[in-house]
Design an enzyme around this catalytic site. Structure first.
Site, mmCIF file in Angstrom:
data_model
loop_
_atom_site.group_PDB
_atom_site.id
_atom_site.type_symbol
_atom_site.label_atom_id
_atom_site.label_comp_id
_atom_site.label_asym_id
_atom_site.label_seq_id
_atom_site.Cartn_x
_atom_site.Cartn_y
_atom_site.Cartn_z
ATOM 1 C CB SER A 113 -0.969 -0.045 1.178
ATOM 2 O OG SER A 113 -1.884 0.998 1.082
ATOM 3 C CG HIS A 114 0.236 3.775 3.227
ATOM 4 N ND1 HIS A 114 -0.773 2.836 3.396
ATOM 5 C CD2 HIS A 114 0.843 3.888 4.404
ATOM 6 C CE1 HIS A 114 -0.760 2.443 4.656
ATOM 7 N NE2 HIS A 114 0.195 3.062 5.292
ATOM 8 C CG ASP A 277 -3.183 3.898 -1.204
ATOM 9 O OD1 ASP A 277 -3.846 3.736 -2.250
ATOM 10 O OD2 ASP A 277 -3.123 3.040 -0.306
ATOM 11 C CG ASP A 279 -2.861 -0.474 -2.365
ATOM 12 O OD1 ASP A 279 -2.811 0.642 -1.807
ATOM 13 O OD2 ASP A 279 -3.516 -1.428 -1.898
ATOM 14 C CG ASP A 281 -6.265 0.469 -0.998
ATOM 15 O OD1 ASP A 281 -5.409 1.366 -0.874
ATOM 16 O OD2 ASP A 281 -6.233 -0.610 -0.369
ATOM 17 N NE ARG A 282 -4.437 3.633 3.243
ATOM 18 C CZ ARG A 282 -3.931 3.729 4.446
ATOM 19 N NH1 ARG A 282 -3.546 4.910 4.902
ATOM 20 N NH2 ARG A 282 -3.794 2.672 5.211
ATOM 21 C CE LYS A 376 -7.817 1.230 2.229
ATOM 22 N NZ LYS A 376 -7.443 -0.077 2.780
HETATM 23 C C1 VG1 Z 1 -4.243 0.812 8.219
HETATM 24 C C2 VG1 Z 1 -5.532 1.581 8.379
HETATM 25 C C3 VG1 Z 1 -6.713 0.707 8.029
HETATM 26 C C4 VG1 Z 1 -6.544 0.163 6.605
HETATM 27 C C5 VG1 Z 1 -5.211 -0.557 6.495
HETATM 28 C C6 VG1 Z 1 -4.925 -1.025 5.097
HETATM 29 O O1 VG1 Z 1 -4.224 -0.271 9.101
HETATM 30 O O2 VG1 Z 1 -5.648 2.085 9.683
HETATM 31 O O3 VG1 Z 1 -7.900 1.448 8.167
HETATM 32 O O4 VG1 Z 1 -7.588 -0.722 6.280
HETATM 33 O O5 VG1 Z 1 -4.149 0.320 6.883
HETATM 34 O O6 VG1 Z 1 -4.989 0.037 4.194
HETATM 35 P P1 VG1 Z 1 -3.435 -0.238 10.511
HETATM 36 O O7 VG1 Z 1 -3.567 -1.604 11.082
HETATM 37 O O8 VG1 Z 1 -2.023 0.160 10.180
HETATM 38 O O9 VG1 Z 1 -4.095 0.827 11.324
HETATM 39 V V1 VG1 Z 1 -4.036 -0.020 2.817
HETATM 40 O O10 VG1 Z 1 -4.394 1.281 1.892
HETATM 41 O O11 VG1 Z 1 -2.566 -0.206 3.487
HETATM 42 O O12 VG1 Z 1 -4.422 -1.506 2.056
HETATM 43 CO CO CO Z 2 -3.683 1.100 0.050
#
Ligand code: VG1
Ligand code: CO
Length: 543
Positions: A113-114, A277, A279, A281-282, A376
């Site tokens: 992801s990010h 972000d 990937d 999804d944000r 998302k």
């Molecule tokens: C974080 C966010 C959560 C989100 C997850 C994956 O998790 O708080 O809301 O679903 O990242 O998002 P955590 O456990 O670090 O709080 V992504 O865009 O990384 O797939």
């Molecule tokens: Co993401």
């Protein structure tokens, strides 16, 4: 072409977190690390022989090599076909779309992801089910259990596939289709939104900047925004995906998307700004000198859903993760629909969407989505906002002011303390837990504490229970302080503190959130002893 069975040994630490298995690239490059995990997935998801798998990633460093390894393992394990995005690319929502559209057995998405990318940064992998959504906890736990007793994996010894050329190729008995990574997703967006109205908006005196942050959404945003919708060339900035995300941290928030934030807060700022972000999804939504919190964004979407063709008949229900503000709850109440509160992580929304109980879902962490896929979806959220703006012909700030006047404002902020010593982080939460009984009935930050608990969730569809999903201090007036440890980081521990307070009085809606929440922030520090335990006097990131 030889099929090998390779002996291996279990490797510690392969339990998927909030969103798949994440670790440093160097860890993934250790002998058998990736292969063990992939074989554990294949061993845990049912009868895969003759099935189709979807495969793609956010394009970060090591993506291409991993795709080749997984293709060879999929062939050796009996998959009939793999659909792989051209160049090895598929955004997370696009992968979900493709799994659903082609009725694949499931998919492997390569992304952290990010989290930053590059040889010394992060890599990640997650398995999504046939509904297109992240594997639920029972499945990720089964995968983890398998990694602890694995003794061999299967892989084909053959040449690599050319990932840059679209078309059908064979790998042993398995077919590999290298597909356009954008087309199916773009077609789905066109079905959902009023593209004519959005095209009309771009033809007006309306200015917009989208920041792809050098990550996976660049190609999607260019095709959809600049191509299909006629936004001026250059609307998409940082639109070329790079394998190190340009050295940045593609997390669309006020800290990491500062390049875009500076543009939206400049004298000649555009009307609308958005970012996605790593990937895809944000999303972050900005107006001219205006930031929309993700919690408010979800509430505005729910309140305005009938302006969007796909939701014109109304929405069945909404869901939000527990730490997400209660702004959407107020909209749901007014609409007379259900609002579900789930643990953090998109995997908890899947059952509710599959059962038709919710249409829109969201998390405070810049994630919003609907039942069009089971992830998302960053660009979807941007198109949703563009559709609203095209119909309402008001500014982003105007839409929010109107929303707060109708429903009241849930002041909200999240404070992240990154890379904290893990023992100190655990103690911060434990300090609050230790006061669960004594805090009840006390006045804190000028409010009376109603109750404290560790959030637990029972899935209303399959009855599965998830415990310890956040330490909560709940006040009589609906205000909340929540403490959680992140499940996506790869270095040290991240403490997240979520602060929320409701304000009905319109004359106070213009306040800055940090000012409005000052008492709550002080209370959070004092009950948890966070400053003393971590040595930090301010958060790493405030959103
Ligand atoms: C974080 C966010 C959560 C989100 C997850 C994956 O998790 O708080 O809301 O679903 O990242 O998002 P955590 O456990 O670090 O709080 V992504 O865009 O990384 O797939
Ligand atoms: Co993401």
């Amino acid at each position: 072409m030889l099929e090998h069975t390779v002996s291996t040994q279990p490797i510690e630490g392969q339990r998927p977190g909030t969103s798949g298995l994440r670790a440093k690239v160097k860890v993934f490059q250790q002998p058998h690390y990736l292969e063990n995990f992939v074989q554990a997935v294949f061993d845990s998801i049912g009868d895969i022989s003759g099935q189709t798998l979807v495969l793609g990633g956010d394009g970060r460093f090591y993506n291409r090599e991993v795709i080749q390894i997984i293709l060879k393992m999929a062939a050796a394990n009996g998959f009939a076909k793999v659909l792989v995005g051209q160049g090895g690319i598929l955004s997370t929502p696009a992968a979900s779309c493709v799994i659903r559209k082609y009725k694949a057995f499931g998919g492997l998405i390569l992304s952290a992801s990010h989290n930053p990318a590059g040889p010394d940064e992060d890599f990640g992998i997650k398995y999504n089910m046939g509904n297109g959504g992240p594997a639920p906890e029972q499945v990720t736990e089964a995968i983890y259990a398998r990694t602890l007793n694995i003794s061999e994996y299967k892989i084909l010894d053959c040449a690599d596939i050319n990932l840059d050329e679209k078309g059908e190729f064979s790998m042993g008995d398995m077919q590999v289709e290298v597909m356009d990574a954008v087309a199916d997703y773009a077609a789905l967006m066109q079905e959902l939104f009023d593209f004519d109205a959005i095209r009309g908006l771009f033809a007006q005196d309306f200015s917009f900047v989208f920041d792809a942050m050098h990550a996976v959404t660049g190609p999607y945003a260019k095709v959809i925004l600049e191509g299909m919708l006629g936004a001026p060339k250059g609307t998409v900035m940082n639109g070329e995906p790079k394998d190190d995300f340009g050295g940045g941290h593609p997390d669309p928030n006020l800290t990491y998307a500062h390049e875009l934030v500076d543009i939206l807060y400049a004298d000649d700022a555009p009307d609308f700004g958005a970012a996605s972000d790593g990937d895809g999804d944000r999303n972050m939504i900005l107006g001219n000198h205006f930031f929309v919190t993700p919690s408010d964004s979800l509430a505005v979407m729910a309140a305005n859903a009938t302006l969007v063709p796909a939701y014109s008949k109304g929405i069945a229900g909404v869901a939000r993760s527990m730490p997400t503000s209660g702004a959407v709850d107020r909209v749901a109440e007014a609409l007379g629909i259900d609002c579900f509160e789930t643990p953090t992580g998109w995997k908890f929304f899947g059952n509710l969407m599959d059962a038709g109980k919710v249409t829109l879902c969201g998390e405070e962490s810049f994630g919003t989505g609907s039942d069009h896929v089971r992830e998302k979806d960053g660009l979807w959220a941007v198109l949703f906002w563009l559709n609203i703006l095209a119909v309402r012909q008001e500014s982003v700030e105007g839409i929010l002011a109107d929303h707060w006047a109708t429903y009241g404002r849930n002041f909200y902020s999240r404070h992240d303390y990154e890379a904290v010593d893990s023992a100190a982080a655990t103690q911060v939460l434990q300090n609050v837990r230790d006061q669960f009984d004594s805090l009840k009935g006390q006045t804190l930050a000028g409010r009376v504490v109603q109750m404290c608990n560790d959030f637990a969730y029972t899935d209303p569809i399959d009855g599965s229970v998830s415990e310890n999903q956040g330490v909560r201090v709940l006040f009589e007036d609906g205000s909340r302080i929540i403490f959680r440890l992140s499940g996506t980081g790869t270095s040290g521990t991240t403490i997240r503190i979520y602060l929320e307070s409701y304000e009905a009085d319109t004359s106070k809606h213009g306040l800055d959130a940090q000012t409005a929440l000052k008492d709550m922030i002080d209370a959070a520090n004092s009950i948890s002893k966070l400053p003393e335990l971590t040595g930090r006097d301010k958060p790493t990131v405030i959103t």
